[in-house]
Design a protein around this motif. Structure first.
Motif, PDB file in Angstrom:
ATOM      1  N   ALA A  54      -5.997  11.567   1.667  1.00 38.46           N
ATOM      2  CA  ALA A  54      -5.316  10.482   2.391  1.00 38.46           C
ATOM      3  C   ALA A  54      -4.610  11.027   3.625  1.00 38.46           C
ATOM      4  O   ALA A  54      -4.258  12.208   3.689  1.00 38.46           O
ATOM      5  CB  ALA A  54      -4.306   9.806   1.475  1.00 38.46           C
ATOM      6  N   LYS A  55      -4.405  10.142   4.592  1.00 43.62           N
ATOM      7  CA  LYS A  55      -3.630  10.503   5.774  1.00 43.62           C
ATOM      8  C   LYS A  55      -2.206  10.853   5.350  1.00 43.62           C
ATOM      9  O   LYS A  55      -1.699  10.311   4.362  1.00 43.62           O
ATOM     10  CB  LYS A  55      -3.567   9.325   6.755  1.00 43.62           C
ATOM     11  N   PRO A  56      -1.531  11.708   6.116  1.00 44.05           N
ATOM     12  CA  PRO A  56      -0.130  11.992   5.805  1.00 44.05           C
ATOM     13  C   PRO A  56       0.687  10.691   5.778  1.00 44.05           C
ATOM     14  O   PRO A  56       0.466   9.791   6.583  1.00 44.05           O
ATOM     15  CB  PRO A  56       0.318  12.880   6.975  1.00 44.05           C
ATOM     16  N   GLY A  57       1.566  10.604   4.805  1.00 45.70           N
ATOM     17  CA  GLY A  57       2.431   9.435   4.706  1.00 45.70           C
ATOM     18  C   GLY A  57       1.908   8.335   3.810  1.00 45.70           C
ATOM     19  O   GLY A  57       2.623   7.375   3.517  1.00 45.70           O
ATOM     20  N   VAL A  58       0.639   8.430   3.357  1.00 44.67           N
ATOM     21  CA  VAL A  58       0.111   7.411   2.452  1.00 44.67           C
ATOM     22  C   VAL A  58       0.855   7.522   1.122  1.00 44.67           C
ATOM     23  O   VAL A  58       1.030   8.609   0.574  1.00 44.67           O
ATOM     24  CB  VAL A  58      -1.417   7.572   2.259  1.00 44.67           C
ATOM     25  N   ASP A  59       1.299   6.377   0.622  1.00 49.47           N
ATOM     26  CA  ASP A  59       2.038   6.293  -0.636  1.00 49.47           C
ATOM     27  C   ASP A  59       1.034   6.057  -1.769  1.00 49.47           C
ATOM     28  O   ASP A  59       0.564   4.941  -1.960  1.00 49.47           O
ATOM     29  CB  ASP A  59       3.053   5.148  -0.547  1.00 49.47           C
ATOM     30  N   ILE A  60       0.708   7.110  -2.492  1.00 52.28           N
ATOM     31  CA  ILE A  60      -0.326   7.028  -3.528  1.00 52.28           C
ATOM     32  C   ILE A  60       0.086   6.069  -4.646  1.00 52.28           C
ATOM     33  O   ILE A  60      -0.765   5.366  -5.200  1.00 52.28           O
ATOM     34  CB  ILE A  60      -0.684   8.426  -4.078  1.00 52.28           C
ATOM     35  N   SER A  61       1.366   5.973  -4.955  1.00 52.75           N
ATOM     36  CA  SER A  61       1.769   5.021  -5.994  1.00 52.75           C
ATOM     37  C   SER A  61       1.481   3.589  -5.543  1.00 52.75           C
ATOM     38  O   SER A  61       1.085   2.742  -6.348  1.00 52.75           O
ATOM     39  CB  SER A  61       3.242   5.187  -6.370  1.00 52.75           C
ATOM     40  N   ARG A  62       1.625   3.313  -4.271  1.00 49.45           N
ATOM     41  CA  ARG A  62       1.290   1.979  -3.741  1.00 49.45           C
ATOM     42  C   ARG A  62      -0.228   1.767  -3.750  1.00 49.45           C
ATOM     43  O   ARG A  62      -0.706   0.685  -4.070  1.00 49.45           O
ATOM     44  CB  ARG A  62       1.854   1.839  -2.335  1.00 49.45           C
ATOM     45  N   VAL A  63      -0.982   2.808  -3.414  1.00 48.07           N
ATOM     46  CA  VAL A  63      -2.440   2.742  -3.459  1.00 48.07           C
ATOM     47  C   VAL A  63      -2.900   2.439  -4.888  1.00 48.07           C
ATOM     48  O   VAL A  63      -3.770   1.592  -5.102  1.00 48.07           O
ATOM     49  CB  VAL A  63      -3.068   4.061  -2.938  1.00 48.07           C
ATOM     50  N   VAL A  64      -2.301   3.100  -5.868  1.00 48.99           N
ATOM     51  CA  VAL A  64      -2.643   2.860  -7.270  1.00 48.99           C
ATOM     52  C   VAL A  64      -2.384   1.395  -7.628  1.00 48.99           C
ATOM     53  O   VAL A  64      -3.206   0.756  -8.284  1.00 48.99           O
ATOM     54  CB  VAL A  64      -1.875   3.829  -8.202  1.00 48.99           C
ATOM     55  N   LYS A  65      -1.260   0.856  -7.188  1.00 50.39           N
ATOM     56  CA  LYS A  65      -0.966  -0.560  -7.452  1.00 50.39           C
ATOM     57  C   LYS A  65      -2.049  -1.454  -6.850  1.00 50.39           C
ATOM     58  O   LYS A  65      -2.512  -2.405  -7.492  1.00 50.39           O
ATOM     59  CB  LYS A  65       0.398  -0.951  -6.879  1.00 50.39           C
ATOM     60  N   MET A  66      -2.447  -1.161  -5.622  1.00 52.96           N
ATOM     61  CA  MET A  66      -3.488  -1.963  -4.979  1.00 52.96           C
ATOM     62  C   MET A  66      -4.789  -1.913  -5.765  1.00 52.96           C
ATOM     63  O   MET A  66      -5.452  -2.931  -5.971  1.00 52.96           O
ATOM     64  CB  MET A  66      -3.753  -1.465  -3.556  1.00 52.96           C
ATOM     65  N   LEU A  67      -5.145  -0.717  -6.206  1.00 53.41           N
ATOM     66  CA  LEU A  67      -6.425  -0.546  -6.884  1.00 53.41           C
ATOM     67  C   LEU A  67      -6.450  -1.177  -8.267  1.00 53.41           C
ATOM     68  O   LEU A  67      -7.495  -1.673  -8.695  1.00 53.41           O
ATOM     69  CB  LEU A  67      -6.787   0.937  -6.950  1.00 53.41           C
ATOM     70  N   ILE A  68      -5.323  -1.209  -8.940  1.00 50.56           N
ATOM     71  CA  ILE A  68      -5.303  -1.828 -10.266  1.00 50.56           C
ATOM     72  C   ILE A  68      -5.313  -3.355 -10.147  1.00 50.56           C
ATOM     73  O   ILE A  68      -5.769  -4.057 -11.050  1.00 50.56           O
ATOM     74  CB  ILE A  68      -4.127  -1.311 -11.119  1.00 50.56           C
ATOM     75  N   LEU A  69      -4.857  -3.873  -8.992  1.00 48.35           N
ATOM     76  CA  LEU A  69      -4.791  -5.321  -8.774  1.00 48.35           C
ATOM     77  C   LEU A  69      -5.979  -5.890  -8.008  1.00 48.35           C
ATOM     78  O   LEU A  69      -6.267  -7.083  -8.104  1.00 48.35           O
ATOM     79  CB  LEU A  69      -3.525  -5.664  -7.983  1.00 48.35           C
ATOM     80  N   HIS A  70      -6.671  -5.073  -7.238  1.00 47.10           N
ATOM     81  CA  HIS A  70      -7.582  -5.581  -6.215  1.00 47.10           C
ATOM     82  C   HIS A  70      -8.703  -6.477  -6.727  1.00 47.10           C
ATOM     83  O   HIS A  70      -9.149  -7.380  -6.024  1.00 47.10           O
ATOM     84  CB  HIS A  70      -8.150  -4.431  -5.360  1.00 47.10           C
TER      85      HIS A  70
END
Length: 193
Positions: A54-70
């Motif tokens: 991921a690019k610097p600064g990407v919040d992986i915990s937020r990415v995980v939330k997106m992926l579990i909901l998407h």
């Protein structure tokens, strides 16, 4: 009278239906198609393991939330395989309607938070969402490669179509993952010619 906890459990029980939505992509061993809940879980694992892409600064915990909901909207709207020819406006409208109903089961504060995360993923304008979208497009080719072609064979897909349909999305949020995938996809198609 419905309590807050009743609403939360109703949403969680509804989300269980995602286990019944079959996708076009097979498991890595090719034994069967994956379901949308398995796909969402697998993507969260991709996010944790490939966080260094991921690019610097990407919040992986937020990415995980997106992926579990998407893909929750697939409970109502169904899965739309990437290589199917669909009316994208019609799909988007069906998914919005599904999001209204499914997130609407939750108490308003939780609904607003989770719906906002889902909307951010759909818009793919933030670095977090772009990385999440990249993983969503990267995982199926990895499974197809592991399964000896998987759904590519079913849809009679060629290398150029794969690059057009998934490459551009992967490149935006994780260019090194597209380089990795593209090399392996090319080798796969060369080995079949």
């Amino acid at each position: 009278m419905t309590t807050r906890l009743d609403a939360q459990i109703a949403f969680l029980n509804e989300a269980d239906k995602l286990k019944s939505i079959t996708r076009a992509t097979t498991l890595a061993d090719g034994s069967r198609a994956e379901n949308s809940a398995e796909h969402s879980w697998h993507l969260t694992l991709y996010a944790l393991v490939l966080a260094d892409q991921a690019k610097p600064g990407v919040d992986i915990s937020r990415v995980v939330k997106m992926l579990i909901l998407h893909d929750l909207v697939e409970i109502d709207a169904g899965d739309n395989p990437i290589f199917d020819n669909v009316d994208h406006a019609e799909v988007a409208a069906a998914e919005q309607k599904a999001a209204d109903r499914i997130f609407g089961l939750l108490p308003p504060d939780i609904a607003a938070d989770l719906r906002g995360i889902w909307e951010e993923f759909e818009a793919a304008e933030t670095d977090d969402a772009q990385f999440a979208k990249s993983l969503d497009r990267f995982q199926p080719p990895m499974l197809n490669l592991a399964a000896g072609g998987g759904s590519w064979t079913d849809y009679n897909v060629d290398e150029a179509t794969i690059a057009a349909r998934v490459g551009s999305k992967i490149k935006i949020g994780a260019p090194a993952l597209w380089d990795y995938a593209q090399h392996r996809i090319s080798a796969f198609f060369k080995s079949r010619s």
